[in-house]
Motif scaffolding. Structure first.
Motif, PDB file in Angstrom:
ATOM      1  N   THR A  71      29.053  30.009  42.111  1.00 44.83           N
ATOM      2  CA  THR A  71      29.585  28.647  42.100  1.00 44.83           C
ATOM      3  C   THR A  71      29.410  27.990  43.463  1.00 44.83           C
ATOM      4  OG1 THR A  71      31.229  29.248  40.427  1.00 44.83           O
ATOM      5  CG2 THR A  71      31.635  27.244  41.685  1.00 44.83           C
ATOM      6  N   GLY A  72      29.695  28.744  44.533  1.00 42.92           N
ATOM      7  CA  GLY A  72      29.549  28.207  45.876  1.00 42.92           C
ATOM      8  C   GLY A  72      28.116  27.849  46.213  1.00 42.92           C
ATOM      9  N   SER A  73      27.151  28.618  45.688  1.00 46.55           N
ATOM     10  CA  SER A  73      25.752  28.327  45.984  1.00 46.55           C
ATOM     11  C   SER A  73      25.256  27.098  45.236  1.00 46.55           C
ATOM     12  CB  SER A  73      24.876  29.537  45.626  1.00 46.55           C
ATOM     13  OG  SER A  73      24.881  29.777  44.218  1.00 46.55           O
ATOM     14  N   ILE A  74      25.843  26.839  44.051  1.00 48.64           N
ATOM     15  CA  ILE A  74      25.423  25.677  43.263  1.00 48.64           C
ATOM     16  C   ILE A  74      26.163  24.421  43.695  1.00 48.64           C
ATOM     17  CG2 ILE A  74      25.359  24.698  40.924  1.00 48.64           C
ATOM     18  CD1 ILE A  74      25.112  27.556  39.855  1.00 48.64           C
ATOM     19  N   ALA A  75      27.474  24.567  43.902  1.00 45.28           N
ATOM     20  CA  ALA A  75      28.304  23.414  44.291  1.00 45.28           C
ATOM     21  C   ALA A  75      29.217  23.852  45.433  1.00 45.28           C
ATOM     22  CB  ALA A  75      29.127  22.922  43.103  1.00 45.28           C
ATOM     23  N   PRO A  76      28.759  23.725  46.686  1.00 50.40           N
ATOM     24  CA  PRO A  76      29.501  24.248  47.843  1.00 50.40           C
ATOM     25  C   PRO A  76      30.918  23.695  47.992  1.00 50.40           C
ATOM     26  CG  PRO A  76      27.253  23.673  48.454  1.00 50.40           C
ATOM     27  CD  PRO A  76      27.456  23.152  47.077  1.00 50.40           C
ATOM     28  N   THR A  77      31.176  22.491  47.470  1.00 49.24           N
ATOM     29  CA  THR A  77      32.515  21.906  47.645  1.00 49.24           C
ATOM     30  C   THR A  77      33.477  22.277  46.517  1.00 49.24           C
ATOM     31  OG1 THR A  77      31.860  19.868  46.506  1.00 49.24           O
ATOM     32  CG2 THR A  77      31.553  19.955  48.909  1.00 49.24           C
ATOM     33  N   ALA A  78      32.994  22.983  45.517  1.00 44.86           N
ATOM     34  CA  ALA A  78      33.844  23.319  44.375  1.00 44.86           C
ATOM     35  C   ALA A  78      34.886  24.362  44.768  1.00 44.86           C
ATOM     36  CB  ALA A  78      33.004  23.841  43.214  1.00 44.86           C
ATOM     37  N   GLU A  79      36.091  24.202  44.272  1.00 51.08           N
ATOM     38  CA  GLU A  79      37.165  25.169  44.495  1.00 51.08           C
ATOM     39  C   GLU A  79      37.270  26.094  43.290  1.00 51.08           C
ATOM     40  OE1 GLU A  79      40.193  22.542  47.256  1.00 51.08           O
ATOM     41  OE2 GLU A  79      40.479  22.560  45.087  1.00 51.08           O
ATOM     42  N   THR A  80      37.572  27.356  43.533  1.00 53.81           N
ATOM     43  CA  THR A  80      37.675  28.316  42.437  1.00 53.81           C
ATOM     44  C   THR A  80      39.001  29.058  42.515  1.00 53.81           C
ATOM     45  OG1 THR A  80      36.585  30.057  43.743  1.00 53.81           O
ATOM     46  CG2 THR A  80      35.170  28.668  42.347  1.00 53.81           C
ATOM     47  N   HIS A  81      39.436  29.522  41.363  1.00 58.24           N
ATOM     48  CA  HIS A  81      40.657  30.327  41.275  1.00 58.24           C
ATOM     49  C   HIS A  81      40.462  31.344  40.167  1.00 58.24           C
ATOM     50  CE1 HIS A  81      44.878  31.499  41.160  1.00 58.24           C
ATOM     51  NE2 HIS A  81      44.836  31.331  39.845  1.00 58.24           N
ATOM     52  N   ALA A  82      40.722  32.598  40.447  1.00 58.97           N
ATOM     53  CA  ALA A  82      40.562  33.662  39.453  1.00 58.97           C
ATOM     54  C   ALA A  82      41.919  34.244  39.096  1.00 58.97           C
ATOM     55  CB  ALA A  82      39.648  34.761  39.997  1.00 58.97           C
ATOM     56  N   ALA A  83      42.122  34.541  37.816  1.00 53.12           N
ATOM     57  CA  ALA A  83      43.356  35.156  37.339  1.00 53.12           C
ATOM     58  C   ALA A  83      43.000  36.323  36.420  1.00 53.12           C
ATOM     59  CB  ALA A  83      44.211  34.136  36.592  1.00 53.12           C
ATOM     60  N   VAL A  84      43.679  37.427  36.571  1.00 53.53           N
ATOM     61  CA  VAL A  84      43.440  38.608  35.743  1.00 53.53           C
ATOM     62  C   VAL A  84      44.404  38.586  34.569  1.00 53.53           C
ATOM     63  CG1 VAL A  84      43.481  41.117  35.654  1.00 53.53           C
ATOM     64  CG2 VAL A  84      42.611  39.968  37.687  1.00 53.53           C
ATOM     65  N   ALA A  85      43.884  38.789  33.371  1.00 53.19           N
ATOM     66  CA  ALA A  85      44.715  38.803  32.169  1.00 53.19           C
ATOM     67  C   ALA A  85      45.248  40.219  31.945  1.00 53.19           C
ATOM     68  CB  ALA A  85      43.905  38.362  30.955  1.00 53.19           C
ATOM     69  N   LEU A  86      46.561  40.343  31.821  1.00 53.55           N
ATOM     70  CA  LEU A  86      47.201  41.630  31.568  1.00 53.55           C
ATOM     71  C   LEU A  86      47.691  41.685  30.128  1.00 53.55           C
ATOM     72  CD1 LEU A  86      49.323  41.962  34.843  1.00 53.55           C
ATOM     73  CD2 LEU A  86      47.041  42.873  34.373  1.00 53.55           C
ATOM     74  N   ALA A  87      47.472  42.795  29.465  1.00 46.10           N
ATOM     75  CA  ALA A  87      47.905  42.981  28.079  1.00 46.10           C
ATOM     76  C   ALA A  87      48.353  44.424  27.909  1.00 46.10           C
ATOM     77  CB  ALA A  87      46.768  42.656  27.116  1.00 46.10           C
ATOM     78  N   PRO A  88      49.221  44.694  26.926  1.00 48.45           N
ATOM     79  CA  PRO A  88      49.670  46.074  26.693  1.00 48.45           C
ATOM     80  C   PRO A  88      48.492  46.996  26.437  1.00 48.45           C
ATOM     81  CG  PRO A  88      50.990  44.526  25.432  1.00 48.45           C
ATOM     82  CD  PRO A  88      49.844  43.744  25.996  1.00 48.45           C
ATOM     83  N   ALA A  89      48.596  48.220  26.902  1.00 47.05           N
ATOM     84  CA  ALA A  89      47.537  49.198  26.677  1.00 47.05           C
ATOM     85  C   ALA A  89      47.340  49.392  25.178  1.00 47.05           C
ATOM     86  CB  ALA A  89      47.900  50.527  27.344  1.00 47.05           C
ATOM     87  N   GLY A  90      46.079  49.387  24.751  1.00 44.63           N
ATOM     88  CA  GLY A  90      45.776  49.590  23.343  1.00 44.63           C
ATOM     89  C   GLY A  90      45.911  48.358  22.486  1.00 44.63           C
ATOM     90  N   ALA A  91      46.109  47.177  23.098  1.00 43.11           N
ATOM     91  CA  ALA A  91      46.223  45.943  22.321  1.00 43.11           C
ATOM     92  C   ALA A  91      44.939  45.731  21.531  1.00 43.11           C
ATOM     93  CB  ALA A  91      46.473  44.752  23.242  1.00 43.11           C
ATOM     94  N   GLY A  92      45.076  45.515  20.225  1.00 47.14           N
ATOM     95  CA  GLY A  92      43.905  45.362  19.377  1.00 47.14           C
ATOM     96  C   GLY A  92      43.238  44.019  19.560  1.00 47.14           C
ATOM     97  N   GLY A  93      41.999  43.909  19.128  1.00 44.12           N
ATOM     98  CA  GLY A  93      41.273  42.652  19.207  1.00 44.12           C
ATOM     99  C   GLY A  93      40.152  42.692  20.218  1.00 44.12           C
ATOM    100  N   ARG A  94      39.264  41.727  20.100  1.00 43.19           N
ATOM    101  CA  ARG A  94      38.178  41.617  21.071  1.00 43.19           C
ATOM    102  C   ARG A  94      38.757  41.287  22.438  1.00 43.19           C
ATOM    103  NH1 ARG A  94      34.592  37.251  17.904  1.00 43.19           N
ATOM    104  NH2 ARG A  94      36.662  36.302  17.905  1.00 43.19           N
ATOM    105  N   ASP A  95      38.150  41.839  23.471  1.00 46.00           N
ATOM    106  CA  ASP A  95      38.673  41.647  24.824  1.00 46.00           C
ATOM    107  C   ASP A  95      38.826  40.169  25.166  1.00 46.00           C
ATOM    108  OD1 ASP A  95      38.866  44.346  25.352  1.00 46.00           O
ATOM    109  OD2 ASP A  95      36.843  44.503  26.164  1.00 46.00           O
ATOM    110  N   VAL A  96      37.834  39.348  24.803  1.00 47.85           N
ATOM    111  CA  VAL A  96      37.889  37.942  25.186  1.00 47.85           C
ATOM    112  C   VAL A  96      39.039  37.229  24.474  1.00 47.85           C
ATOM    113  CG1 VAL A  96      36.284  37.108  23.400  1.00 47.85           C
ATOM    114  CG2 VAL A  96      36.465  35.895  25.596  1.00 47.85           C
TER     115      VAL A  96
END
Length: 234
Positions: A71-96
Motif C-alpha cells: 500500500t505504501g509503495s502504491i499510495a505513500p500518503t495512505a494510512e493503514t490499520h490492521a486488526a486480528v480477528a479472534l474466534a473460539p478454537a474449532g469455530a466452524g466455517g470458512r476462515d474468511v
C-alpha cells in the motif's frame, strides 16, 4: 474554382465549426459508489490462521507487513490499520467468514440477524431447517433425498466435529434399508450427490482427508432447530 464552389466550401466549413463536439466518454467505474457519500478507503478480509500461514512458510505478521508495504509503495500518503480477528478454537466455517463475523462486518451481521429475527423467512444463503426436514438455498428448497438430508442433519448436529465414515454407516444405515450393504464408498457417493445439490455452498460439508466429513457453518448459513432435540435417525 467557381464562386458557387467557394461559397459551398465555406458553408460546409462553417457548419463543421458550429457543430458541438461530443464529450469524451468517462472511464467506467470499477465498482459503483453511491452518490453522496465519499469513498474513504476499503477493508480487505483475509481468512488464514497461524498454522496455515506457517505451512506456507510465512506468518500473519509477515503478511500484514507485506500488505502495508505494498500500500505504501502504491499510495505513500495512505494510512493503514490492521486488526486480528479472534474466534473460539474449532469455530466452524470458512476462515474468511469467521473473520467477517469477528470483525463485525455489517453484511455478515445483517444476514445472521435476519435469520434469527425472522424464522419464517427464507433469506439468501443456506437455511438447514431441522424441524421441517428441508434445506433452503437462496430462498429455494433444495431437492434432497431422505438419506441426503439425514446425512446432512447428522453432521449439522455435530457441528465442528469430524465424523468418521464408519460412524455414519453405523448410525444412518440399518438392515431394513433397501440399499445394498453400505461401505465407505457408499458414504462418499452420498456426500458427492449432497454437495452437488448444495451448489455453491457445497463446502459446508468438508472432507477431512483420511478421516471423514465435517459440517462447517459459514456466515451465510443458519440452522433452524425444532422445539425439542431432533433425533439423529428419523
Amino acid at each position: 474554382m467557381s464562386l458557387a464552389h467557394i461559397d459551398t466550401a465555406r458553408s460546409i466549413q462553417a457548419a463543421r465549426l458550429d457543430r458541438p463536439v461530443s464529450p469524451t466518454p468517462a472511464a467506467p467505474r470499477i465498482r459503483a459508489v453511491p452518490d453522496g457519500p465519499q469513498a474513504r478507503g476499503f477493508v480487505l478480509y483475509v481468512g488464514i490462521d497461524e498454522a496455515t500461514a506457517a505451512a506456507a512458510g510465512t506468518s500473519l505478521s509477515r503478511i500484514v507487513e507485506a500488505l502495508k508495504a505494498l500500500t505504501g509503495s502504491i499510495a505513500p500518503t495512505a494510512e493503514t490499520h490492521a486488526a486480528v480477528a479472534l474466534a473460539p478454537a474449532g469455530a466452524g466455517g470458512r476462515d474468511v467468514d469467521v473473520v467477517r463475523l469477528a470483525l463485525q462486518d455489517p453484511t455478515a451481521l445483517a444476514r445472521q440477524r435476519n435469520a434469527t429475527e425472522d424464522p419464517d423467512r427464507a433469506p439468501g444463503g443456506v437455511v438447514v431447517d431441522i424441524s421441517r426436514k428441508r434445506v433452503h438455498l437462496d430462498g429455494e428448497t433444495a431437492a434432497l433425498t431422505y438419506k441426503e438430508f439425514e446425512l446432512l442433519q447428522y453432521l449439522v448436529l455435530r457441528e465442528g466435529r469430524t465424523i468418521e465414515r464408519a460412524e455414519l454407516i453405523a448410525k444412518l444405515w440399518n438392515a431394513s434399508d433397501d440399499e445394498d450393504a453400505p461401505n465407505e464408498r457408499t458414504i462418499d457417493v452420498h456426500v458427492r450427490r449432497l454437495r452437488a445439490k448444495l451448489g455453491r455452498y457445497e463446502d459446508i460439508v468438508r472432507t477431512v482427508r483420511g478421516v471423514g466429513y465435517r459440517f462447517d457453518r459459514h456466515a451465510d448459513v443458519s440452522i433452524r432447530q425444532s422445539s425439542t432435540p431432533s433425533p439423529d435417525v428419523f
